[in-house]
Design a protein around this motif. Structure first.
Motif, short mmCIF file in Angstrom:
data_model
loop_
_atom_site.label_atom_id
_atom_site.label_comp_id
_atom_site.label_asym_id
_atom_site.label_seq_id
_atom_site.Cartn_x
_atom_site.Cartn_y
_atom_site.Cartn_z
N ASP A 194 0.86 -1.20 0.00
CA ASP A 194 0.00 0.00 0.00
C ASP A 194 0.89 1.24 0.00
O ASP A 194 1.54 1.57 1.00
CB ASP A 194 -0.91 0.00 1.23
CG ASP A 194 -1.97 1.09 1.11
OD1 ASP A 194 -3.07 0.92 1.68
OD2 ASP A 194 -1.69 2.11 0.43
N THR A 214 -6.97 5.16 -3.15
CA THR A 214 -6.45 3.80 -3.21
C THR A 214 -5.27 3.77 -4.18
O THR A 214 -5.40 4.28 -5.30
CB THR A 214 -7.53 2.81 -3.68
OG1 THR A 214 -8.69 2.94 -2.83
CG2 THR A 214 -7.02 1.38 -3.66
N ARG A 216 -2.36 0.85 -4.73
CA ARG A 216 -1.78 -0.41 -4.26
C ARG A 216 -1.09 -1.16 -5.39
O ARG A 216 -1.58 -1.17 -6.50
CB ARG A 216 -2.88 -1.32 -3.69
CG ARG A 216 -3.66 -0.70 -2.54
CD ARG A 216 -4.85 -1.58 -2.16
NE ARG A 216 -5.65 -1.00 -1.10
CZ ARG A 216 -6.81 -1.51 -0.69
NH1 ARG A 216 -7.30 -2.62 -1.27
NH2 ARG A 216 -7.49 -0.94 0.28
#
Ligand code: TA6
Length: 304
Positions: A194, A214, A216
């Protein structure tokens, strides 16, 4: 009467100040900028599968926001890459994000058709110069194929005399009805790093849903991922070869306001799933070797 005649229309056009190609078949339309050999837009039966920012500008030397930028010969911030990839640049901390080719001129070297598919082959207009002032010995070639599906094949050839490593990603921006309502299938139980939590390791629990920024890097990824989009009642498929890693990104509210060529609310209608070779999935080629990163994109109705 069914006809196996496959016809297409390919014409030169422009996007902003950039030269581009428009490719049409009976039910699909594709736009590709010569700069970066970047797919700009792709729609089938009038429905967009690839997202393009409505603030996208075709400016020389600036990647267009959306489509499928090519991250090559490294992904992301070079110092975050393995040392063997960092060796491609004399000063990794000064290296541009996402490699050296997405803002460079490419040429359409070949157009060919077979069966029900047309293939566009792009190569860099001029060699990329490495930090030592010599042409980079890694040579990319992108083939974009349009038929029943859209397919990208990014082949890298080591034309040098040394073992060379690189990372890469097809930085695909996908159009979605509403980021809050969609989810990604296929990444269940995959390990990921992450980048928003200090690059710490995690394991994906269940489908990937979105409720915040987000960013990742997934590893040990399968060859097929899909996006379920109930708003448009469709499942968008990503079939890949030559990749065991993928980057999932949505900027959400705050980052969206800091991004270039990106409307403040555009984060709700897009999602990046980047078919990649990153972290422990980088590519290493001996002299004369080549490798292919390929992605097929298609969609089907979302079965109830
Ligand atoms: O692939 C995700 C990412 O690395 C994000 O961190 C964000 O920077 C995005 O790429 C877009 O990068 P760009 O340089 O095109 O603005």
């Amino acid at each position: 009467m069914s006809s196996d005649l496959f016809c297409y229309q390919l014409q030169r056009t422009t996007f902003g100040q950039l030269n581009a190609w428009q490719l049409k078949t009976s039910d699909a339309e594709l736009w590709v900028a010569e700069q970066g050999a970047q797919i700009l837009a792709y729609q089938r039966q009038g429905q967009p599968l690839i997202w393009l920012s409505d603030q996208a500008q075709g400016l020389p030397g600036q990647p267009v926001r959306g489509g499928v930028p090519l991250c090559w010969p490294w992904f992301g911030h070079l110092p975050r890459n393995p040392a063997a990839v960092q060796a491609l640049h004399s000063n990794p901390t000064q290296a541009p994000a996402h490699g050296l080719v997405r803002d460079q001129p490419w040429h359409l070297q070949q157009v060919r058709q077979n069966d029900q598919t047309v293939h566009l082959v792009f190569e860099l207009a001029t060699p990329i110069m490495a930090s030592d002032g010599q042409p980079l010995a890694l040579k990319p070639r992108l083939t974009i194929s349009l038929g029943e599906r859209l397919m990208l094949e990014l082949v890298t050839h080591n034309t040098g005399t040394q073992l060379l490593s690189f990372s890469q990603a097809l930085h695909s921006y996908f159009a979605v009805s509403d980021i809050h309502a969609i989810h990604i299938n296929g990444l269940e139980d995959c390990p990921y790093v992450d980048s928003l939590q200090n690059w710490t390791p995690h394991t994906q629990q269940g489908p990937v849903c979105f409720s915040a920024e987000t960013d990742r890097l997934y590893l040990n990824t399968p060859s097929q991922l899909s996006i379920d989009d109930p708003g448009w009642q469709r499942r968008l498929y990503l079939d890949s070869q030559g990749s065991r890693s993928a980057v999932v990104w949505n900027p959400w509210i705050d980052k969206a306001q800091r991004l270039s060529q990106f409307a403040d609310d555009a984060w709700q209608q897009m999602l990046c799933i980047e078919t990649a070779n990153v972290l422990d999935d980088i590519c290493t080629l001996a002299p004369g070797e080549h490798t292919c990163l390929s992605l097929s994109i298609w969609s089907a109705p979302l079965s109830a």
